[in-house]
Design an enzyme around this catalytic site. Structure first.
Site, PDB file in Angstrom:
ATOM      1  N   GLN A 209     -51.625 -58.927  23.349  1.00  0.00           N
ATOM      2  CA  GLN A 209     -51.565 -60.244  22.924  1.00  0.00           C
ATOM      3  C   GLN A 209     -52.651 -60.591  21.234  1.00  0.00           C
ATOM      4  OE1 GLN A 209     -49.801 -61.968  25.697  1.00  0.00           O
ATOM      5  NE2 GLN A 209     -50.166 -60.032  26.369  1.00  0.00           N
ATOM      6  N   GLY A 250     -48.506 -71.551  28.983  1.00  0.00           N
ATOM      7  CA  GLY A 250     -48.455 -68.979  29.208  1.00  0.00           C
ATOM      8  C   GLY A 250     -48.381 -68.960  27.793  1.00  0.00           C
ATOM      9  N   HIS A 251     -48.752 -67.282  27.415  1.00  0.00           N
ATOM     10  CA  HIS A 251     -47.273 -66.820  25.615  1.00  0.00           C
ATOM     11  C   HIS A 251     -46.119 -67.301  25.569  1.00  0.00           C
ATOM     12  CE1 HIS A 251     -47.029 -63.021  27.935  1.00  0.00           C
ATOM     13  NE2 HIS A 251     -46.387 -63.721  28.242  1.00  0.00           N
ATOM     14  N   ASN A 252     -46.619 -67.215  24.176  1.00  0.00           N
ATOM     15  CA  ASN A 252     -45.509 -67.382  23.292  1.00  0.00           C
ATOM     16  C   ASN A 252     -44.376 -68.841  23.704  1.00  0.00           C
ATOM     17  OD1 ASN A 252     -45.839 -64.957  22.810  1.00  0.00           O
ATOM     18  ND2 ASN A 252     -44.348 -64.344  24.586  1.00  0.00           N
ATOM     19  N   SER A 270     -42.927 -68.044  27.009  1.00  0.00           N
ATOM     20  CA  SER A 270     -42.017 -67.797  26.454  1.00  0.00           C
ATOM     21  C   SER A 270     -40.728 -68.737  26.411  1.00  0.00           C
ATOM     22  CB  SER A 270     -40.718 -66.152  26.126  1.00  0.00           C
ATOM     23  OG  SER A 270     -41.599 -65.893  25.995  1.00  0.00           O
TER      24      SER A 270
END
Lengths: 341, 341, 341
Positions: A209, A250-252, A270
């Site tokens: 990540q 969450g990521h992004n 995302s």
């Protein structure tokens, strides 16, 4: 009446001072020098206290209040008891917020860096910082002026934090660039690995990540909330967004300016929220979606598709709120038909 | 068989001691002096062990158990294997709980205050306290007798905690008055600001949160749960209420006595639960509602209206459980019709 | 481009090295010695960077990418821009994961045990351990070789942890046996009492929780997740299972190998997940159920019955996904009929 053990009242203030602070006019006949000594809810306020009416549900409490003065909208002012001075404003909640901040300003902490904090010699700590025992600050961290960092919080290498940030106890921050006037509550986790891996029966394979978490100015992040760092792009929280407790980001994920994310919401990887989106409690938003500016999502909805700007959605899967309510009514009538036949 | 590395067995105890502890009679023919050495689940118990049957789902395990004795209801006792002494009680789970507490009493901690805890000189710590390293105790805090406060927990100024309270690691407590025999698990956040602000596109305006958190005696609060302090009124958790992990309790919420709040429930601001309410896992309850005494809310329900005392609700939005089930059946039959035409 | 303040790039690597690492062939015409200097998302990659296409949703980004090389499936390779070398593989995400791990290997920590950690003299710490200040390690704890334990984490008496485990900050672990290569994120709570008590209006009666938490090798556990120990049986997390943030796992739950449990899922007591189950975000699973091997549960579903192996379920209460979608379509058509009449 706020418990003086926990809160220090900076009042009293005059009606004139209160009206100026809240940006509203005094009603004709009200004395500018009339002193108000405290703020209180409608049902607890006495004649020396200031209150507000924002929710029609509390109209009866308003009619029975003993408050000396009260922020209300024009439409509700006529329901004020005789002894209550009605301070008319378009936004009673905001007016009350500003006045209450005057009565109860945030606690100041004296500049002090505990000698039982663990601070890398390469970290740069701004003037006026207050850092408690048990705090860890890693190599090359930069902390702005006048920050407060409470006990046992861990800030890992190279993190940057802007001035006047306040970080509660036992939080963990890594891989992050954090703006000024940000408030982070106890137990928040920022910057850990996102949930990124390639599924494989022989053993899932971690995807490194490689992004960061960027948090703009004036963001508020509630207790035990988790914000994962990006997988490649960054995770971004826009200026002035408020996030409640136990939220998962969450990521992004990109969140715009002035959004409101209520407790236990989950936003999958995302997904982008544009500005001023409101996601009520326990909403889930799937990954790779766009939620348009000003969209509102009712509590517990499950969002599986993009939402256009300005729309209100509800349901599982979520749909425009009118459609959801029609569905609800249709179902009820079908059941009634079933009972009649 | 509990792992002796982690658990210390105070047994064996005689059937007589067990029956007295659990408040049930011995069956005719059973020897009061028959010794039982441990407690165990039905499928792991041997002839020296005591077990219980509470859930009909495990009837087959009961019929095949090798347990030496077993708490059961009268209706199920006839299914006991010949070698198992059936101890009949209206509430086998409670009987087992009491007996198991006799076999495995809570771990005692020797009185000890770590010299690596950070305790204000103005704090008052009761006799018999056990306080580990890394704990922070602020000015004027009062801790009752025989409390246990585990490593790295932070208790801020003026908080009061009653006797025999046990507070797990890395918790954070501020603006709170906490009763006796309260158990707070690791990572719990109590007393931080509620999610209170006036929405404004120019920047949301914080409303100072001027209430406290009041926690009555014998309350249990699960790991990483968050309880915000009141905005003006207090947030209140009534006596003997049990709260599971990762629960969110908003500002001004009032919870009555003996409630059961299962994991990941969220209760929005200013809602009141009367006594003995059960909210199953992941339930969401909107703000400003009243949930009547003894109401039961099925898992994942989204509650948007008051629930009268004693009713069972389910659904999104939640409704009386019978109505929800009729809706479910109606939908199924419509789909089947659709397939046939 | 990963921010070099936070990430250290071990590259460049040749196409040959990348293809070997990812287990794919080089396309004819590609030079094995062609050097790639970094990994990046499709829309950020330049001609020296390696990317991947895994989600058809990003096909346009793929067609416009400037990446020098890109992992893709055979079916999508023809859409590659001319300047992008298509590296064909059945699993582009896994190939990318392996290559990205080569570019960005996990951070190594030098062996070091802080003299400000609180470590019992009876604990056994393996060679190569890295233990930060504020960590508590109780009596008779066993820590394997080359473990990393970050600041302010608490590991209570008799816990065992395998080699190469990494435990983030401010976590709490008790009553647990943990395998090798396990990663535990900040704020995780493992081994506290399950939510076990006999309901009683006179005061709920705690059932002593006498099991443990067993975590097998290569498990990943996300931030602020809670895993309660068993009531009698153990709670078990099988090899290679990945658990996201803010997940609740109740007592006695058994999770098989290679499962994927997404953020904010709740699994109630005594439920068993067999191998390779996927539970998407905010799923709730009731207690005492069995979810078969390879079952998939859509986000926010509420599972109230066993799910056979391999089935996909969705809904509240959950049902086979085809049935859920038919229900959804039926409802829509009924509403449309209602509008027409």
């Amino acid at each position: 009446m706020a418990d003086p053990k926990f809160f220090t009242n900076a009042g009293p203030f005059s009606l004139q001072q209160i009206a100026e602070c809240a940006g509203c006019a005094l009603p004709s006949g009200a004395s500018p020098d009339h002193m108000i000594s405290d703020v209180a809810p409608l049902d607890q306020a006495d004649s020396a206290a200031l209150s507000f009416l924002d929710n029609v549900k509390y109209k009866v409490q308003f009619q029975e209040t003993e408050a000396g003065a009260c922020f209300v909208t024009k439409g509700m002012a006529d329901f004020a008891p005789k002894a209550t001075i009605a301070l008319i404003t378009d936004n009673p909640h905001k007016a009350y917020a500003l006045a209450a901040q005057m009565f109860y300003p945030p606690i100041e902490r004296l500049t002090q860096i505990s000698d039982q904090a663990h601070i890398s010699s390469s970290a740069k700590i701004g003037k006026g910082a207050y850092i408690e025992a048990g705090v860890h600050i890693g190599d090359h961290v930069q902390i702005g002026q006048n920050c407060i960092i409470e006990a046992n919080t861990v800030i890992r290498e190279n993190v940057q934090i802007g001035e006047y940030a306040r970080i509660g106890s036992s939080a963990t921050i890594s891989h992050a660039i954090i703006g000024a006037y940000v408030r982070i509550y106890p137990g928040v986790r920022i910057g850990q690995d996102g949930f990124g891996f390639a599924i494989d029966p022989a053993g899932h394979v971690k995807v490194p990540q490689l992004g960061r978490v960027i948090i703009e100015d004036h963001v508020e992040i509630g207790a035990n909330t988790c914000i994962d760092r990006g997988a490649g792009p960054d995770t971004l929280i826009g200026q002035g967004t408020w996030i409640d407790n136990l939220v998962q980001i969450g990521h992004n994920v990109k969140i715009g300016k002035g959004c409101v994310i209520v407790a236990q919401v989950g936003i999958a990887g995302s997904t982008a929220l544009e500005d001023y989106v409101v996601a009520a409690g326990q909403v889930g938003i799937a990954g790779h979606l766009t939620i348009g500016t000003g969209a509102k999502i009712a509590a517990q909805s499950g969002v599986t598709r993009d939402i256009p700007a300005g729309e209100e959605h509800m349901g599982y899967p979520s749909m425009p709120i009118k459609q959801f309510l029609r569905q609800h009514v249709t179902l009820k009538s079908l059941i009634n038909k079933g009972k009649n036949t």
